[in-house]
Design a protein around this motif. Structure first.
Motif, PDB file in Angstrom:
ATOM      1  N   ARG A 171     -41.529 -66.663  -1.261  1.00  0.00           N
ATOM      2  CA  ARG A 171     -41.470 -67.920  -2.044  1.00  0.00           C
ATOM      3  C   ARG A 171     -42.345 -68.743  -1.537  1.00  0.00           C
ATOM      4  N   ALA A 172     -43.394 -69.420  -2.309  1.00  0.00           N
ATOM      5  CA  ALA A 172     -44.478 -70.403  -1.645  1.00  0.00           C
ATOM      6  C   ALA A 172     -44.604 -71.358  -2.791  1.00  0.00           C
ATOM      7  N   GLY A 173     -45.472 -72.333  -2.487  1.00  0.00           N
ATOM      8  CA  GLY A 173     -45.893 -73.438  -3.580  1.00  0.00           C
ATOM      9  C   GLY A 173     -46.936 -74.322  -3.096  1.00  0.00           C
ATOM     10  N   VAL A 174     -47.265 -74.968  -4.125  1.00  0.00           N
ATOM     11  CA  VAL A 174     -48.529 -75.861  -3.893  1.00  0.00           C
ATOM     12  C   VAL A 174     -48.397 -77.168  -4.712  1.00  0.00           C
ATOM     13  N   ASP A 175     -48.584 -78.375  -3.861  1.00  0.00           N
ATOM     14  CA  ASP A 175     -48.455 -79.673  -4.462  1.00  0.00           C
ATOM     15  C   ASP A 175     -49.642 -80.422  -3.929  1.00  0.00           C
ATOM     16  N   LEU A 176     -49.961 -81.502  -4.752  1.00  0.00           N
ATOM     17  CA  LEU A 176     -50.698 -82.508  -3.934  1.00  0.00           C
ATOM     18  C   LEU A 176     -50.157 -83.071  -2.691  1.00  0.00           C
ATOM     19  N   ASN A 177     -48.872 -83.436  -2.868  1.00  0.00           N
ATOM     20  CA  ASN A 177     -48.374 -84.003  -1.596  1.00  0.00           C
ATOM     21  C   ASN A 177     -46.928 -83.178  -1.277  1.00  0.00           C
ATOM     22  N   PRO A 178     -47.020 -82.198  -0.786  1.00  0.00           N
ATOM     23  CA  PRO A 178     -45.680 -81.133  -0.675  1.00  0.00           C
ATOM     24  C   PRO A 178     -44.587 -82.289   0.367  1.00  0.00           C
ATOM     25  N   LEU A 179     -43.651 -82.027  -0.073  1.00  0.00           N
ATOM     26  CA  LEU A 179     -42.494 -82.757   0.699  1.00  0.00           C
ATOM     27  C   LEU A 179     -41.551 -81.919   1.629  1.00  0.00           C
ATOM     28  N   ASP A 180     -41.646 -82.232   2.723  1.00  0.00           N
ATOM     29  CA  ASP A 180     -40.883 -81.440   3.839  1.00  0.00           C
ATOM     30  C   ASP A 180     -39.410 -82.139   4.065  1.00  0.00           C
ATOM     31  N   LEU A 181     -38.469 -81.479   3.756  1.00  0.00           N
ATOM     32  CA  LEU A 181     -37.193 -81.845   3.482  1.00  0.00           C
ATOM     33  C   LEU A 181     -36.451 -82.132   5.055  1.00  0.00           C
TER      34      LEU A 181
END
Length: 322
Positions: A171-181
């Motif tokens: 599982r992977a994802g892309v975001d302009l600003n990924p959020l690290d929980l």
């Protein structure tokens, strides 16, 4: 669209019946020249009600009537403006996983790779870790038993509901600003984006965040159109790839939405979109009448298959099984 109209429509079409607080705030702003003057100082993309309200709550606004909120926003506008300018509406409501599951479960007998565009903190990358209650059917649980997150969804039109959850190997994802929980402030921001009275959504968010924190996904920062091909090609070749996103493409200009669809048609994967009814061009596809209320169109490989409620409450299937 003028800001006053934008807030009135938000009150009428999105939060009415779901958040009396946000309905009161939105209606009040629509008639408040001094608040409209402040909000119009923001770039147009930053004037959206969810962002402004989330920023105000992040600064300290509490559930209240409009008069109290108006005084708070005027008195704390500098702080609210700073939060709005440095944050995005990255809710990625985990409840949408229930409406995505019938199309995510394309390979029930083998492990799959999931890649999410507009992933935010990656909450929707864990369909195999949540439990699901569809209509009056028995709850569908992960292999290890009942999840802390149980998602309920009412269906019509005979969607291909799975008998077991997908086997997610990657599982992977892309975001302009990924959020690290791992950062508590990122979780607090997501909490501020949940509408005030929706305490069940807030509890669900916190439970899903706990699952993600125990096994964080790979999230990369980047433009989804420019990055998605690299993510697909990084998956080991013997694993089927499913790319998906929900309420993301609406934030792109029309030409970038079209570019995304063009890129996806060239990649060795299946792909799922879940967007508002006016976001994507489905060409000559004939769609049933849109049900009453706000709906999203779920599409598989560019073909519409269902209408879904924004927070995953309902799925109205009209497509073929696959």
């Amino acid at each position: 669209m003028e800001t006053s109209q934008r807030y009135r429509l938000f009150a009428e079409l999105e939060v009415r019946g779901f958040s009396p607080c946000y309905e009161a705030w939105s209606c009040g702003i629509g008639d408040s020249p001094r608040l409209l003057g402040l909000i119009d100082q923001l770039p147009e993309s930053k004037r959206q009600p969810n962002l402004v309200f989330g920023a105000a709550r992040y600064v300290g606004a509490v559930e209240s009537g409009f008069a109290e909120f108006e005084e708070f926003l005027v008195g704390h506008w500098g702080e609210v403006r700073e939060v709005a300018m440095t944050h995005r509406t990255q809710t990625n409501e985990v409840g949408r996983t229930a409406t995505l599951l019938p199309v995510l479960n394309l390979y029930p007998a083998q492990p799959v790779a999931l890649i999410e565009f507009g992933a935010s903190a990656g909450l929707c990358l864990y369909p195999d870790r949540y439990s699901y209650r569809y209509d009056d059917r028995p709850i569908l649980d992960p292999v290890g038993g009942r999840s802390e997150v149980v998602l309920s969804c009412n269906t019509s039109g005979h969607p291909p509901l799975p008998e077991a959850l997908p086997q997610v190997a990657y599982r992977a994802g892309v975001d302009l600003n990924p959020l690290d929980l791992a950062d508590d402030e990122n979780l607090r921001w997501l909490e501020c984006l949940v509408w005030p009275e929706q305490r069940d959504r807030l509890a669900r968010l916190r439970s899903a965040a706990a699952i993600v924190r125990r096994d964080p996904p790979e999230l990369v920062a980047g433009d989804l159109v420019d990055t998605i091909a690299d993510l697909v090609h990084a998956v080991p070749q013997d694993i089927p790839v499913i790319v998906f996103g929900s309420a993301v493409l609406t934030y792109l200009p029309p030409e970038r939405r079209a570019a995304f669809q063009a890129v996806m048609r060239t990649l060795p994967c299946r792909w799922i979109t879940n967007e508002g009814t006016a976001v994507l061009d489905f060409g000559s596809a004939t769609l049933p009448p849109v049900p009453t209320g706000i709906r999203m169109i779920t599409a598989l490989d560019g073909d519409p298959v269902a209408y879904a409620a924004p927070h995953g409450q309902t799925l109205e299937w009209f497509g073929s099984a696959r």
